[in-house]
Design an enzyme around this catalytic site. Structure first.
Site, short mmCIF file in Angstrom:
data_model
loop_
_atom_site.label_atom_id
_atom_site.label_comp_id
_atom_site.label_asym_id
_atom_site.label_seq_id
_atom_site.Cartn_x
_atom_site.Cartn_y
_atom_site.Cartn_z
N ASP A 323 0.87 -1.17 0.00
CA ASP A 323 0.00 0.00 0.00
C ASP A 323 0.91 1.22 0.00
O ASP A 323 1.85 1.31 0.80
CB ASP A 323 -0.88 -0.02 1.25
CG ASP A 323 -1.90 1.10 1.27
OD1 ASP A 323 -3.10 0.81 1.16
OD2 ASP A 323 -1.48 2.28 1.39
N ASP A 366 -4.66 2.35 -4.03
CA ASP A 366 -3.19 2.30 -4.05
C ASP A 366 -2.68 0.99 -3.48
O ASP A 366 -1.58 0.92 -2.96
CB ASP A 366 -2.61 3.50 -3.28
CG ASP A 366 -3.07 3.52 -1.83
OD1 ASP A 366 -3.98 2.71 -1.48
OD2 ASP A 366 -2.54 4.31 -1.04
N1 GTP Z 1 -5.32 8.93 -8.76
C1 GTP Z 1 -6.01 7.89 -8.34
N2 GTP Z 1 -6.37 7.79 -7.05
C2 GTP Z 1 -7.06 6.73 -6.63
C3 GTP Z 1 -7.43 5.70 -7.49
N3 GTP Z 1 -8.12 4.77 -6.77
C4 GTP Z 1 -8.16 5.22 -5.50
N4 GTP Z 1 -7.53 6.41 -5.38
C5 GTP Z 1 -7.31 7.24 -4.24
O1 GTP Z 1 -6.26 6.63 -3.48
C6 GTP Z 1 -6.35 7.11 -2.16
C7 GTP Z 1 -6.13 5.95 -1.23
O2 GTP Z 1 -5.82 6.50 -0.07
P1 GTP Z 1 -5.59 5.67 1.24
O3 GTP Z 1 -4.83 4.42 0.94
O4 GTP Z 1 -6.87 5.53 1.95
O5 GTP Z 1 -4.72 6.65 2.03
P2 GTP Z 1 -3.21 7.07 1.94
O6 GTP Z 1 -3.12 8.52 1.67
O7 GTP Z 1 -2.44 6.20 0.97
O8 GTP Z 1 -2.79 6.74 3.38
P3 GTP Z 1 -2.15 5.46 3.97
O9 GTP Z 1 -2.66 4.27 3.20
O10 GTP Z 1 -2.58 5.40 5.37
O11 GTP Z 1 -0.69 5.62 3.80
C8 GTP Z 1 -7.74 7.77 -2.02
O12 GTP Z 1 -7.58 9.17 -2.03
C9 GTP Z 1 -8.46 7.35 -3.30
O13 GTP Z 1 -9.37 8.35 -3.74
C10 GTP Z 1 -7.07 5.83 -8.86
O14 GTP Z 1 -7.33 4.96 -9.71
N5 GTP Z 1 -6.35 6.91 -9.24
#
Ligand code: GTP
Length: 444
Positions: A323, A366
């Site tokens: 992640d 992610d």
């Molecule tokens: N650009 C982009 N963002 C995405 C996609 N799918 C999900 N996201 C975003 O990825 C982010 C995932 O964030 P999290 O894993 O919850 O949080 P983080 O900021 O990585 O924090 P931690 O996991 O705690 O390190 C969210 O803001 C989603 O909106 C995508 O296909 N493209």
């Protein structure tokens, strides 16, 4: 019978549309009517005295001989079908009505030309076979092989190739090319490409009568000569490529064969488009659109197969759950498009850290997962995890910014941490969460 009427019999026989043969006990022709020349291309003089079996297509000789024996044994027959080679080399299909005349010691045969009917049947069978091939083939490669087989059954064929236009880039490629003996390649791609483009643009077939398309030095097993026929593959909307047929040495394709091939090409074009769509749909259903990596569904399939293999062979596999740290910030500060570029780059970097037989999948957002096959020790898994961490830590350039990215990774091993996929995934996820928490605490 009135002797006058008897004298008229040869004239009557010459008016018949069907061919009449009288063949002696040794199989030699003793009489033919006028229709024989129209059907078989030989004059009566060229047929009389010759052995009848010599004119039969080699593939049909054994069963024709057998049939003649049956008739001569006093079993008359209507409806026996076989093929002859005409004087011009073309094949003619005939249906026989025959009986033995014991008083004259002659076989009387009446032959009807059924080539047209056979041609229509062949077209129908080819349509069915092509559509079957499109359904049954597991992928496009298997379908091209099957189409090669179908076309080879319709016309004499020394080699066969398929040219296709990539729907996105419009680039012309040759996904299939094979000669009679299974050798590949058979064409010179730059030259063939030029001719194919011409055929695709005009939508018209092209017959090339010398070896212009052949690979230099290729096909040494056969004498030179023969023709190349390039047939456009036209669907309802566009021309998607071409079929390239190489005739047997010293022969070319007749107008009738070209007509048949034009018909078959249209069927092939439709089948190819259908197959390409279904392959694309299948791919889309099993891959992540953004990164092109396997998605959760394909990952689950691979995981199930890997586990089954491991259970059989007492093997070992490992799961890495990844992640990206603080990924949300990238989206929030640089925008979603920049986040997408980062995800694509991360996907590439993870893929470069593992072997081809391993699976890297994007589970969503992610989160990525790596399935490592044939793992020896837990230390090996740690080495791969460190390699990935290091690769991702290198700056990623997005929109003029050098982003420093970090990833949290959790691992699970089969059989140590679980026997089933779900258990292993849960364990790796939990370990990833601990990794993230540990880093957050350390950072504070
Ligand atoms: N650009 C982009 N963002 C995405 C996609 N799918 C999900 N996201 C975003 O990825 C982010 C995932 O964030 P999290 O894993 O919850 O949080 P983080 O900021 O990585 O924090 P931690 O996991 O705690 O390190 C969210 O803001 C989603 O909106 C995508 O296909 N493209």
């Amino acid at each position: 019978m009135d002797p006058n009427a008897h004298a008229l019999l040869p004239n009557i026989a010459d008016l018949l549309l069907d061919a009449v043969f009288l063949v002696d006990v040794h199989g030699r022709v003793v009489y033919v009517n006028a229709a024989c020349e129209r059907i078989f291309g030989y004059t009566p003089d060229e047929l009389i005295g010759r052995s009848m079996i010599d004119f039969v297509a080699p593939e049909d000789r054994a069963r024709t001989w057998n049939e003649a024996m049956q008739v001569m044994a006093g079993r008359p027959r209507i409806g026996f079908e076989n093929r002859y080679i005409r004087k011009d080399g073309r094949q003619v299909h005939v249906m026989w009505s025959a009986r033995w005349s014991p008083e004259n010691q002659l076989r009387i045969g009446v032959a009807r030309d059924i080539t047209e009917r056979k041609h229509a049947q062949e077209m129908q069978a080819a349509t069915y076979a092509v559509s079957e091939a499109a359904h049954a083939a597991t992928d496009l490669g298997a379908m091209y092989r099957e189409i090669h087989r179908i076309v080879a059954n319709l016309v004499p064929l020394a080699g066969f190739a398929v040219a296709t236009c990539d729907p996105k880039t419009k680039q012309l490629g040759f996904p299939y090319q094979m000669d009679l003996y299974g050798n590949s390649p058979i064409i010179q791609e730059p030259t063939t490409r030029q001719y194919c483009i011409e055929v695709i643009c005009s939508g018209q077939p092209m017959l090339l009568t010398d070896a212009v398309l052949a690979t230099p030095g290729g096909d040494t097993s056969m004498p030179a000569g023969g023709a190349w026929l390039v047939m456009p593959l036209i669907t309802q909307n566009e021309t998607i490529g071409a079929l390239i047929l190489k005739s047997l040495p010293g022969t070319t394709y007749s107008d009738k064969e070209k007509g048949l091939l034009q018909f078959v090409s249209a069927q092939v074009a439709t089948a190819m488009e259908r197959k390409r769509l279904s392959v694309e749909l299948l791919r889309a259903a099993r891959h992540d659109e953004l990164t092109g990596l396997p998605n959760r569904r394909l990952f689950q399939d691979r995981m199930a197969s890997a586990l089954a293999r491991c259970k059989r062979k007492q093997g070992r596999i490992a799961l890495l759950y990844l992640d990206i740290d603080d990924f949300k910030q990238v989206n929030d500060s640089l925008g979603h498009a920049a986040g997408d570029v980062l995800l694509q780059e991360v996907a590439q970097r993870i893929t470069h850290c593992v072997r081809e037989e391993d699976t890297v999948a994007r589970l969503g957002g992610d989160e990525f997962v790596v399935l490592l096959e044939d793992v020896r020790t837990a230390d090996d898994v740690m080495l791969v995890a460190d390699k990935i961490r290091h690769a991702i830590r290198q700056p990623i350039h997005v929109d003029g910014f050098a982003l420093k990215t970090r990833t949290s990774i959790g691992t699970a091993l089969y059989p140590e941490h679980g026997m089933e996929a779900e258990e292993l995934l849960k364990q790796a996820d939990k370990a990833m969460y601990l990794d993230k928490k540990f880093k957050a605490r350390t950072f504070k």
